[in-house]
Design a protein around this motif. Structure first.
Motif, PDB file in Angstrom:
ATOM      1  N   ASP A 106      41.494  48.748  49.586  1.00 10.85           N
ATOM      2  CA  ASP A 106      41.674  50.054  48.953  1.00 10.85           C
ATOM      3  C   ASP A 106      40.822  50.160  47.697  1.00 10.85           C
ATOM      4  N   GLY A 107      40.128  51.264  47.582  1.00 11.08           N
ATOM      5  CA  GLY A 107      39.289  51.505  46.408  1.00 11.08           C
ATOM      6  C   GLY A 107      37.902  50.903  46.503  1.00 11.08           C
ATOM      7  N   GLY A 108      37.646  50.139  47.557  1.00 10.87           N
ATOM      8  CA  GLY A 108      36.361  49.462  47.677  1.00 10.87           C
ATOM      9  C   GLY A 108      35.179  50.415  47.754  1.00 10.87           C
ATOM     10  N   HIS A 109      35.318  51.469  48.563  1.00 12.14           N
ATOM     11  CA  HIS A 109      34.207  52.409  48.719  1.00 12.14           C
ATOM     12  C   HIS A 109      33.917  53.155  47.418  1.00 12.14           C
ATOM     13  N   ASP A 110      34.961  53.526  46.697  1.00 12.76           N
ATOM     14  CA  ASP A 110      34.757  54.218  45.425  1.00 12.76           C
ATOM     15  C   ASP A 110      34.067  53.305  44.420  1.00 12.76           C
ATOM     16  N   TRP A 111      34.501  52.055  44.383  1.00 10.67           N
ATOM     17  CA  TRP A 111      33.888  51.072  43.484  1.00 10.67           C
ATOM     18  C   TRP A 111      32.399  50.920  43.805  1.00 10.67           C
ATOM     19  N   ASN A 112      32.108  50.723  45.079  1.00 10.13           N
ATOM     20  CA  ASN A 112      30.719  50.516  45.486  1.00 10.13           C
ATOM     21  C   ASN A 112      29.866  51.746  45.234  1.00 10.13           C
ATOM     22  N   GLY A 113      30.461  52.941  45.414  1.00  9.77           N
ATOM     23  CA  GLY A 113      29.723  54.159  45.139  1.00  9.77           C
ATOM     24  C   GLY A 113      29.299  54.246  43.685  1.00  9.77           C
ATOM     25  N   ARG A 114      30.197  53.836  42.798  1.00 12.06           N
ATOM     26  CA  ARG A 114      29.861  53.837  41.367  1.00 12.06           C
ATOM     27  C   ARG A 114      28.715  52.879  41.066  1.00 12.06           C
ATOM     28  N   VAL A 115      28.803  51.672  41.639  1.00 11.21           N
ATOM     29  CA  VAL A 115      27.752  50.670  41.403  1.00 11.21           C
ATOM     30  C   VAL A 115      26.422  51.143  41.977  1.00 11.21           C
ATOM     31  N   TYR A 131      23.846  43.185  50.215  1.00  6.51           N
ATOM     32  CA  TYR A 131      24.892  44.146  50.563  1.00  6.51           C
ATOM     33  C   TYR A 131      26.142  43.399  51.016  1.00  6.51           C
ATOM     34  N   ARG A 132      26.615  42.535  50.136  1.00 10.41           N
ATOM     35  CA  ARG A 132      27.692  41.619  50.487  1.00 10.41           C
ATOM     36  C   ARG A 132      28.906  41.829  49.590  1.00 10.41           C
ATOM     37  N   ALA A 133      30.068  41.973  50.194  1.00 10.22           N
ATOM     38  CA  ALA A 133      31.295  42.057  49.401  1.00 10.22           C
ATOM     39  C   ALA A 133      31.407  40.809  48.528  1.00 10.22           C
ATOM     40  N   GLY A 134      31.642  41.026  47.247  1.00  2.26           N
ATOM     41  CA  GLY A 134      31.708  39.910  46.308  1.00  2.26           C
ATOM     42  C   GLY A 134      30.355  39.466  45.814  1.00  2.26           C
ATOM     43  N   GLY A 135      29.299  40.128  46.271  1.00  2.00           N
ATOM     44  CA  GLY A 135      27.938  39.746  45.900  1.00  2.00           C
ATOM     45  C   GLY A 135      27.294  40.738  44.956  1.00  2.00           C
ATOM     46  N   LEU A 136      26.115  40.376  44.478  1.00  2.54           N
ATOM     47  CA  LEU A 136      25.378  41.234  43.562  1.00  2.54           C
ATOM     48  C   LEU A 136      24.743  42.394  44.317  1.00  2.54           C
ATOM     49  N   ALA A 137      25.011  43.586  43.858  1.00  3.76           N
ATOM     50  CA  ALA A 137      24.472  44.779  44.523  1.00  3.76           C
ATOM     51  C   ALA A 137      22.955  44.853  44.420  1.00  3.76           C
ATOM     52  N   ALA A 188      26.927  33.160  42.112  1.00  2.00           N
ATOM     53  CA  ALA A 188      28.104  33.016  41.241  1.00  2.00           C
ATOM     54  C   ALA A 188      27.674  32.715  39.811  1.00  2.00           C
ATOM     55  N   THR A 189      26.666  31.862  39.678  1.00  2.00           N
ATOM     56  CA  THR A 189      26.154  31.516  38.352  1.00  2.00           C
ATOM     57  C   THR A 189      25.543  32.733  37.675  1.00  2.00           C
ATOM     58  N   THR A 190      24.827  33.527  38.437  1.00  2.00           N
ATOM     59  CA  THR A 190      24.210  34.738  37.890  1.00  2.00           C
ATOM     60  C   THR A 190      25.272  35.697  37.362  1.00  2.00           C
ATOM     61  N   ALA A 191      26.295  35.934  38.170  1.00  2.00           N
ATOM     62  CA  ALA A 191      27.359  36.862  37.760  1.00  2.00           C
ATOM     63  C   ALA A 191      28.059  36.373  36.500  1.00  2.00           C
ATOM     64  N   ALA A 192      28.386  35.087  36.462  1.00  2.00           N
ATOM     65  CA  ALA A 192      29.097  34.540  35.296  1.00  2.00           C
ATOM     66  C   ALA A 192      28.216  34.540  34.055  1.00  2.00           C
ATOM     67  N   LEU A 196      28.602  43.977  40.903  1.00  2.00           N
ATOM     68  CA  LEU A 196      29.134  43.360  42.118  1.00  2.00           C
ATOM     69  C   LEU A 196      29.673  44.412  43.077  1.00  2.00           C
ATOM     70  N   LEU A 197      29.591  44.100  44.358  1.00  2.00           N
ATOM     71  CA  LEU A 197      30.157  44.962  45.388  1.00  2.00           C
ATOM     72  C   LEU A 197      31.537  44.463  45.795  1.00  2.00           C
ATOM     73  N   ARG A 198      32.370  45.392  46.218  1.00  2.00           N
ATOM     74  CA  ARG A 198      33.690  45.028  46.741  1.00  2.00           C
ATOM     75  C   ARG A 198      33.745  45.318  48.236  1.00  2.00           C
ATOM     76  N   SER A 199      34.682  44.705  48.901  1.00  2.00           N
ATOM     77  CA  SER A 199      34.836  44.938  50.330  1.00  2.00           C
ATOM     78  C   SER A 199      35.245  46.377  50.599  1.00  2.00           C
ATOM     79  N   GLY A 200      34.603  46.983  51.599  1.00  2.00           N
ATOM     80  CA  GLY A 200      34.986  48.322  52.008  1.00  2.00           C
ATOM     81  C   GLY A 200      36.292  48.340  52.767  1.00  2.00           C
ATOM     82  N   ASN A 201      36.841  47.163  53.033  1.00  2.00           N
ATOM     83  CA  ASN A 201      38.096  47.056  53.778  1.00  2.00           C
ATOM     84  C   ASN A 201      39.299  46.846  52.876  1.00  2.00           C
TER      85      ASN A 201
END
Length: 251
Positions: free
Chosen positions: A230-239, A63-69, A208-212, A223-228
């Motif tokens: 703009d748009g981070g929560h919407d992005w994470n909700g989709r994922v 559950y990390r911003a920039g990490g694999l969900a 990083a290797t996995t994502a690439a 991937l998750l984005r930071s909730g801090n």
């Protein structure tokens, strides 16, 4: 320890270890990233486990911003971190036979999944049994450990083996036995551990290797984005919605 402040010397030691793992573990980092990408592509789930301070590097990729969900924490009550009281109980639980079996039997992990097991020494019953039993279930196991312990200490598992003996891929953190990088004539014990810095870096390098690798195959990495931002929560909700059946850290 001579020239430089203790802080300088610790940074030098940590940077030296990071350079070593970058150069010497490049192949295994690549293999681990490929294994996780293969698992994601095949519909499998990803889990990470660590006991005591080794759990810090496991938690760092969940559950990390920039990490694999899809990276989930495989938690063992009383063992994750140092929140149990007394803290020494956590160390004692790592040596209990049968605990890993009970955890795996009640977890969602199944054949086709991948499990990263982080244990600096790799000598206690819990990580050894976790790896043994997970592989028996058809789970791919990546071990993150200091291989030096297997040469310089004795296993605490009944089999006499270490974590490194039961993994599909082993990442060696190069940490010296005792996990203390500095010494001073005025201090009777070595001090300044670097295992968390190095192990966390190894884990993030694999992520990083996995994502690439997924992107190279034409698959958008979840991937998750930071909730801090703009748009981070919407992005994470989709994922979370798209991959909800492979995410276990939410109700």
């Amino acid at each position: 320890m001579s020239d430089g402040t203790p802080a300088d010397l610790f940074f030098d030691a940590a940077i030296g270890l990071l350079r070593r793992v970058r150069e010497e573990e490049a192949g295994t980092i690549g293999a681990a990233g490929t294994l996780l990408a293969d698992t994601v592509e095949a519909g499998g789930r990803l889990f990470a486990f660590g006991a005591g301070h080794s759990s810090l590097a496991a938690q760092d990729v969940v559950y990390r911003a920039g990490g694999l969900a899809l990276m989930n924490l495989l938690a063992v009550p009383g063992v994750v971190g140092v929140d149990v009281t007394p803290a020494t109980l956590g160390s004692a639980l790592e040596r209990v036979d049968g605990l890993a079996s009970a955890v795996l039997d009640t977890s969602p992990i199944r054949a086709g999944d991948a499990l990263v097991i982080i244990s600096l020494s790799g000598r206690n019953a819990l990580p050894v049994e976790m790896a043994l039993n997970a592989r028996a279930l058809g789970v791919k196991v990546i071990g993150v450990t200091s291989v030096a312990y297997a040469a310089q200490t004795k296993s605490r598992h009944a089999s006499g083996t270490f974590l490194k003996d039961h993994c599909d891929i082993v990442l060696d953190s190069k940490i010296a036995v005792g996990d203390a990088e500095l010494t001073l004539d005025t201090i009777p014990s070595p001090f300044a551990p670097a295992s968390t810095v190095v192990t966390s870096a190894l884990m993030q390098a694999v992520m990083a290797t996995t994502a690439a690798t997924l992107a190279d195959r034409g698959i958008e990495p979840p991937l998750l984005r930071s909730g801090n931002v703009d748009g981070g929560h919407d992005w994470n909700g989709r994922v979370m919605t798209e991959y909800g059946d492979r995410i276990f850290y939410r109700h």
